[in-house]
Design an enzyme around this catalytic site. Structure first.
Site, mmCIF file in Angstrom:
data_model
loop_
_atom_site.group_PDB
_atom_site.id
_atom_site.type_symbol
_atom_site.label_atom_id
_atom_site.label_comp_id
_atom_site.label_asym_id
_atom_site.label_seq_id
_atom_site.Cartn_x
_atom_site.Cartn_y
_atom_site.Cartn_z
ATOM 1 N N TYR A 107 -6.099 49.643 -16.123
ATOM 2 C CA TYR A 107 -5.287 49.136 -17.238
ATOM 3 C C TYR A 107 -6.113 49.223 -18.510
ATOM 4 C CZ TYR A 107 -2.720 45.863 -20.195
ATOM 5 O OH TYR A 107 -2.022 45.306 -21.225
ATOM 6 N N GLU A 195 -0.722 50.567 -25.098
ATOM 7 C CA GLU A 195 -1.032 50.156 -23.725
ATOM 8 C C GLU A 195 -0.894 51.342 -22.779
ATOM 9 O OE1 GLU A 195 0.454 46.251 -21.509
ATOM 10 O OE2 GLU A 195 1.859 47.893 -21.245
#
Ligand code: GDP
Ligand code: MN
Length: 383
Positions: A107, A195
């Site tokens: 992530y 993101e």
């Protein structure tokens, strides 16, 4: 403003961030062509502005172009519902990309931490579809790196963050320049969020952005005319999309009383007064300073695109905005649109007298104060 995944990936490619090859399709035939061009092993992904598409059935991997095109054809036109978005969104496009063999999902995110007043990089080795759960149950698994704007982002800080996040060392050498590239993309596009989840380490040792989410600061859109032009595609609400196209500051709310005011503060005051009556406003709409009749008209049209609107409250304080211009726009729009619902108007300030005499020609309810206007529209709308 949120970018669709494929738009976000186009942005990332400009900054040399590795992204799987792919294109968007709007029907099964196009999906097949793209899948064939990519050799058949592809992933088909719904292009909707919501998270959790994987779990909602909007992301699927295929071995051949035929199956991929059948799935794409079936997905397009369907409403995709996820945990984050129970209302769901209709899929109009799919991204068909080269299927990567994922060994590990990381992530990565960059966001503006308003409390720290810093851009912040977030890294975790526990990327993938359950990152929200990771954030809740083991927040220490997400490492944060605040960027000092005086020095920018340094290699050693990134490496330290990757180590602290227990990112597979095989990936470090590629991730350092990748994070620099992501940060450039974030800054150059005036993003408030970027993101990558998952940032994938493939079986053959490459690191690629397998998914991308980008939110651009609306206040910086004037610097990015090409994104501003994407407005309608990027809005989650069709009326908000139309507002973007018309250059009107409009936010849809869930009540039944349409509101038009000039100046954000006055509009918010109006919303508060409506709330005090026990009713709810259908929207926030600021016509802006110096609005002319045609702009006011455009705003009235926008309000009535929402079928839930059962009444309209117009609250104008004339400063640069001239009351008579507003009144002209309102009267014209109400006539043209054959508005049947009650309309309450309060005009004060510049040319208020002229405004009132124009408004008197139409079937409107005048009000002197904001409170009175709110109470009148609330009782006209009834229960
Ligand atoms: P999201 O659920 O909306 O965040 O959509 P993502 O783009 O993140 O996709 C969801 C999941 O699908 C990812 O976490 C991956 O596990 C999987 N996925 C996406 N692309 C590929 C791919 O090219 N190959 C493989 N094997 N899995 C993929
Ligand atoms: Mn994702």
């Amino acid at each position: 403003m949120k970018l669709q995944e494929y738009q976000a990936k186009e942005l990332l490619e400009k900054f040399w961030v590795p992204v799987p090859a792919g294109s968007v399709a709007t029907n099964g035939g196009e999906a097949r062509e793209i899948a064939e061009r990519l050799g058949g092993r592809v992933v088909v992904k719904a292009q909707v502005l919501m998270g959790g598409r994987g779990k909602a059935g909007g992301v699927k991997v295929f071995d051949d172009a035929e199956q991929a095109s059948v799935f794409a054809a079936d997905l397009i036109g369907k409403r995709l519902v996820s945990v984050q978005n129970p209302q769901g969104m209709v899929v109009e496009k799919v991204l068909v990309s080269e299927r990567i063999e994922i060994e590990k999902e990381f992530y990565l995110a960059i966001l503006l931490d308003r409390a720290a007043q810093r851009d912040t990089i977030m890294v975790s080795a526990k990327g993938g579809m359950d990152i929200e759960e990771v954030a809740a149950s083991e927040p220490e698994a997400i490492v944060r790196l605040a960027v000092d704007s005086k020095w920018g982002l340094c290699d050693y800080e990134i490496r330290a963050a990757l180590v602290a996040a227990k990112i597979n060392p095989r990936a470090h050498r590629q991730m350092v320049p990748m994070i620099h590239a992501l940060y450039s993309a974030y800054k150059e596009s005036d993003a408030t969020l970027l993101e990558i989840n998952p940032c994938a380490l493939t079986k053959d040792g490459k690191v690629v952005a397998a998914d991308a989410k980008v939110i651009i600061d609306d206040n910086a859109l004037f610097r990015h005319p090409d994104y501003a032009a994407l407005g309608s595609e990027s809005a989650e609400d069709p009326i908000e999309a139309e507002a973007v196209a018309r250059g009107i500051a409009y936010v849809r709310l869930d009540g039944e009383i349409g509101v038009i005011g000039n100046g954000a503060g006055l509009v918010m005051l109006t919303l508060d007064e409506i709330a005090k009556t026990g009713k709810k406003a259908a929207n926030f709409l600021d016509v802006g300073g110096g609005a002319q009749a045609d702009r006011v008209r455009s705003c009235v049209e926008l309000i009535f695109m929402d079928p839930r609107v059962k009444g309209l409250l117009i609250n104008i304080f004339g400063g640069i905005t001239r009351g008579d211009e507003v009144a002209k726009g309102v009267v014209e729009a109400l006539q043209d649109l054959k508005v049947k619902v009650p309309v309450v108007v309060r005009v004060e300030g510049t040319n208020a007298e002229e405004a009132r005499s124009i408004l008197a020609t139409a079937n409107l309810t005048p009000a002197k104060t904001v409170q009175e206007a709110a109470e009148k529209i609330a009782s006209l709308v009834g229960s």
